[in-house]
Motif scaffolding. Structure first.
Motif, short mmCIF file in Angstrom:
data_model
loop_
_atom_site.label_atom_id
_atom_site.label_comp_id
_atom_site.label_asym_id
_atom_site.label_seq_id
_atom_site.Cartn_x
_atom_site.Cartn_y
_atom_site.Cartn_z
N GLU A 244 0.83 -1.20 0.00
CA GLU A 244 0.00 0.00 0.00
C GLU A 244 0.86 1.25 0.00
N ASN B 114 -19.96 6.80 -3.63
CA ASN B 114 -19.51 5.45 -3.93
C ASN B 114 -20.69 4.49 -3.89
N ALA C 255 -10.42 11.84 -1.60
CA ALA C 255 -10.38 10.40 -1.32
C ALA C 255 -9.47 9.75 -2.36
N GLY D 298 -11.09 5.83 -1.83
CA GLY D 298 -11.06 5.16 -0.53
C GLY D 298 -10.61 6.07 0.59
N ASP D 299 -9.35 5.92 1.03
CA ASP D 299 -8.83 6.67 2.17
C ASP D 299 -8.86 8.17 1.91
#
Length: 803
Positions: free
Chosen positions: A249, A390, A473, A477-478
């Motif tokens: 990651e 999302n 994001a 995501g994060d």
């Protein structure tokens, strides 16, 4: 009151400027200021240098000008010294081996002044002296007929280390010498600059580290790879701010593709662990895909689409001669040089945004809007439906704005969303307060769950300079917050406070920029349905951003602020053509004054547009009005330090009355030198601030060198200083602009030589007088010496005036 100069000022007092500057404690020591420059630092400041990471660092002044770094080193010879016998000069950098290496690798200069003394006008000065430099170069100086001689020493002659009087007698006619600080300019070696791919072989079974600097403007590319036998791993730069190891990651580091230098250190430690450190960011542990093998070497291949600067000691010690009989270092290929893209027009975060770039320059007023705090009118920009969703119905932020403000607190973004059936809703907020800008993201899932993070800047964010703020994001995501070159990831925690986050409005989805709806407004300006939708009937929290907004991005696309403001007026105003209903104006108020460096030019009044002034309090200077009515800031020289002793003062306590009894304390500066010893049973009081007969707070020092700040007689904060430290110390106490309207949010910032803490407010009592206390001490050595102090007061807000 009787005052006199301190007669035995220590030689080391020349280091006052170095001590009072704030050293950034989280910056690791490096060999020189040039190495700090290659590690991403651009602002001139006091920084730590050292020959080795484990050695004791020395804090020196680093000056950066046009991609050139200067290291300034002070010495005790900056104070006059009459040469008698043999004497060695101490330097600010205690590690002489390191200092000599610094001089050897740089272009250093120092000026020595020799003042020949005469006992009477007819005498001829006597005595010849020898000056020996740090690199053992000797210069012989004798009287030439001029009473004063100046010598410019450069390169190997720079850095006066030893003084030798050939006439060893203590004669009054021996010369007196002084020297300027040692100024070292680093000139990079051309052979250390690489444009292409570079390889270095390292022992796989030993502990090692290898450092290099890189500069690039390419967003996504390979940084380096490690290979040992059949195993290898690759580290890449991604989306400007991230570093990723193959199959792992990505890690948020900082803005790395900004076409400025950054330093990377690849480290190996037992057993079989590899780390990457970039600039002053925390270590990143790499996956164990490269195993130790005693029969093989690890090949580090650096491949950057840009420039590589070799800075590892093994390179610089060998003059970076990697291509001559150095099989462990190889230049694999060379590429042609090219001009890199810097600043305006250079794409940033292209995976998420279209046309986002970092641009500090002021641009056309037609694309900039100013906001201000107003008692009667609202001030913000509002956008409907600002988020993509999302597959779970949660928003994917991709928002950005550049703001400029002179205020120490302000709201940047407040966003909200909710489903049509109101089963899901949430909110996000980005706001700053002094040196911290924070992002909070909350979503209701049966109960509210919040995540957040903060970014700090020692200079704060209300500096009247453009600040780029981005919330997005990554890959949907994060969540990440980026402020200029810094970045942080929002993490979920039960400790996140939402006390300063506004509530979700009644209906819809939207984003406020620079401010939001609040109660303090004039009735009749706004449509009732808009007021019902947005109004939160609680106290004001993060206030309106007092300043300017531009370059607003929603859903990753740049917005037309003129169109957005017209739509906003149609939706919210009772009279859409009323140009005065919002405290929002096209353009940004400009300063017509020439203020000192690091001084904000700001409106005189806090609530409405008023004439601009230089805020001289930013730099401990005093404002003066010149003949053309423009304000300038000037220093007030400390020509008469005051010894706080009954031996030198006619009274034990000096009381300074404050004429206006509605004044409250805003800021205190105090420059002082500590006594050599303090009575063990009774701490020595320096200054006391009073409200009539009640003490608000007191500053005192005890026998251990602890400087105490007491509020209403109770301990609030303390900082220990060595009593043998002869230097002048700086204490600053400044009232914080509170966040919102909570009285409990009112605090003071306390700085002692750059050490910082926050203390409680002294309360609602007004300032009546200030008393300075003298101790019963027989000499200066046992007394506090005040070198300059000043306090700033403001009138109570009830008077609606400012002084």
């Amino acid at each position: 009151m009787r005052e006199r100069w301190r007669t035995t000022l220590p030689l080391i007092a020349a280091l006052l400027a170095v001590l009072t500057a704030r050293v950034q404690a989280d910056i690791q020591p490096r060999f020189s200021c040039y190495n700090h420059f290659l590690a991403g630092l651009r602002t001139s400041s006091v920084l730590p240098i050292g020959a080795h990471p484990t050695s004791v660092p020395s804090n020196v002044q680093c000056t950066f000008e046009n991609d050139v770094a200067f290291t300034e080193v002070h010495s005790a010879l900056e104070a006059p010294y009459r040469v008698v016998g043999k004497k060695s000069v101490n330097f600010q950098v205690l590690d002489l081996f390191h200092l000599r290496e610094l001089v050897r690798r740089s272009q250093c200069t120092q000026t020595l002044t020799v003042q020949w003394n005469k006992t009477n006008p007819t005498d001829k000065p006597r005595g010849t002296i020898q000056v020996i430099s740090l690199l053992n170069e000797t210069t012989r100086i004798e009287y030439s007929g001029e009473d004063r001689q100046d010598f410019l020493f450069s390169d190997t002659f720079a850095g006066v280390r030893h003084l030798i009087a050939e006439d060893d007698t203590d004669d009054e006619s021996n010369p007196t010498v002084t020297a300027t600080r040692l100024l070292c300019k680093h000139v990079p070696q051309p052979e250390c600059l690489v444009q292409g791919k570079f390889e270095v072989d390292l022992e796989a079974n030993l502990e090692w580290s290898y450092a290099f600097a890189f500069k690039t403007d390419v967003t996504n590319q390979t940084l380096f790879s490690l290979r040992c036998g059949q195993t290898s791993t690759e580290i890449t730069l991604e989306n400007d701010f991230f570093v990723r190891e193959l199959g792992v990651e990505a890690v948020a580091v900082g803005y790395l593709s900004d076409a400025t230098w950054h330093t990377a250190i690849v480290k190996h430690s037992e057993p079989d662990r590899h780390f990457l450190k970039i600039d002053d960011y925390p270590d990143i542990e790499l996956a164990r895909s490269v195993n130790d093998d005693t029969d093989k070497t690890v090949t580090l291949t650096i491949s950057v689409n840009g420039n590589i600067q070799l800075v590892d000691p093994t390179d610089t010690n060998d003059d970076c001669m990697y291509s001559f009989d150095k099989p462990q270092k190889r230049l694999q290929e060379t590429v042609s040089t090219r001009a890199m893209c810097i600043g305006c027009g250079c794409s940033k975060l292209t995976d998420t945004f279209t046309g986002l770039s970092k641009c500090d320059e002021d641009i056309d007023d037609d694309t900039v809007y100013s906001l201000r705090r107003d008692l009667d009118r609202l001030s913000f920009l509002h956008f409907d439906n600002p988020f993509d969703l999302n597959d779970k119905g949660s928003p994917i932020p991709a928002i950005s704005a550049n703001f400029k403000s002179d205020s120490d607190v302000g709201l940047v973004f407040f966003g909200y969303w909710q489903s049509h059936d109101s089963t899901k809703k949430g909110r996000l907020q980005v706001y700053y307060h002094y040196d911290t800008i924070s992002a909070v993201y909350c979503e209701n899932k049966e109960e509210e769950e919040c995540s957040g993070c903060s970014i700090k800047n020692a200079k704060g964010f209300g500096t009247d300079r453009w600040v780029q703020t981005v919330l997005w994001a990554q890959g949907g995501g994060d969540l990440f917050l980026a402020v200029d070159t810094s970045i942080c990831q929002l993490h979920r925690s039960s400790n996140i406070s939402v006390a300063e986050v506004y509530a979700v409005p009644q209906h819809g989805t939207g984003l406020f920029v620079g401010g939001t709806w609040h109660e303090k407004k004039r009735r009749g300006l706004y449509r009732p349905d808009a007021e019902q939708r947005f109004f939160e009937n609680t106290r004001e929290k993060a206030p309106v951003l007092r300043g300017c907004i531009r370059d607003v991005f929603i859903r990753g696309e740049r917005q037309d602020l003129g169109d957005a403001f017209r739509v906003q007026r149609q939706q919210m105003l009772a009279e859409p053509d009323d140009n005065n209903a919002f405290a929002v104006r096209k353009g940004c108020q400009r300063c017509e004054l020439t203020c000192s460096a690091s001084t904000r030019c700001r409106p005189h009044g806090p609530l409405q547009s008023t004439p601009m002034i230089c805020d001289c309090a930013d730099v401990l200077e005093f404002g003066e009005v010149t003949g053309d009515s423009s304000q300038t800031c000037q220093k007030k020289l400390d020509v008469t330090p005051v010894v706080l002793s009954t031996e030198f003062l006619s009274q034990k306590q000096i009381v300074l009355d404050v004429e206006n009894t509605k004044a409250v304390l805003s800021k205190v500066w105090l420059k002082f030198a500590l006594p050599k010893q303090v009575n063990q049973n009774e701490p020595q009081k320096i200054v006391e601030f009073n409200s009539h007969r009640e003490s608000l707070f007191t500053i005192l020092v005890d026998s251990d060198g602890n400087v105490h700040v007491q509020l209403h007689g109770q301990e609030s904060a303390k900082r220990q200083i060595d009593l043998l430290d002869d230097r002048v110390h700086l204490l600053q106490l400044q009232r914080r602009t509170p966040m919102g309207t909570r009285h409990s949010a009112k605090k003071y910032d306390l700085y002692i030589d750059g050490w910082h803490t926050v203390v409680s407010d002294i309360g609602k009592l007004v300032l009546n007088n200030v008393s300075v206390s003298a101790a019963d001490t027989p000499d200066e050595q046992s007394s506090v010496i005040v070198h300059g102090w000043f306090f700033l007061i403001v009138l109570s807000l009830k008077t609606k005036k400012k002084n």
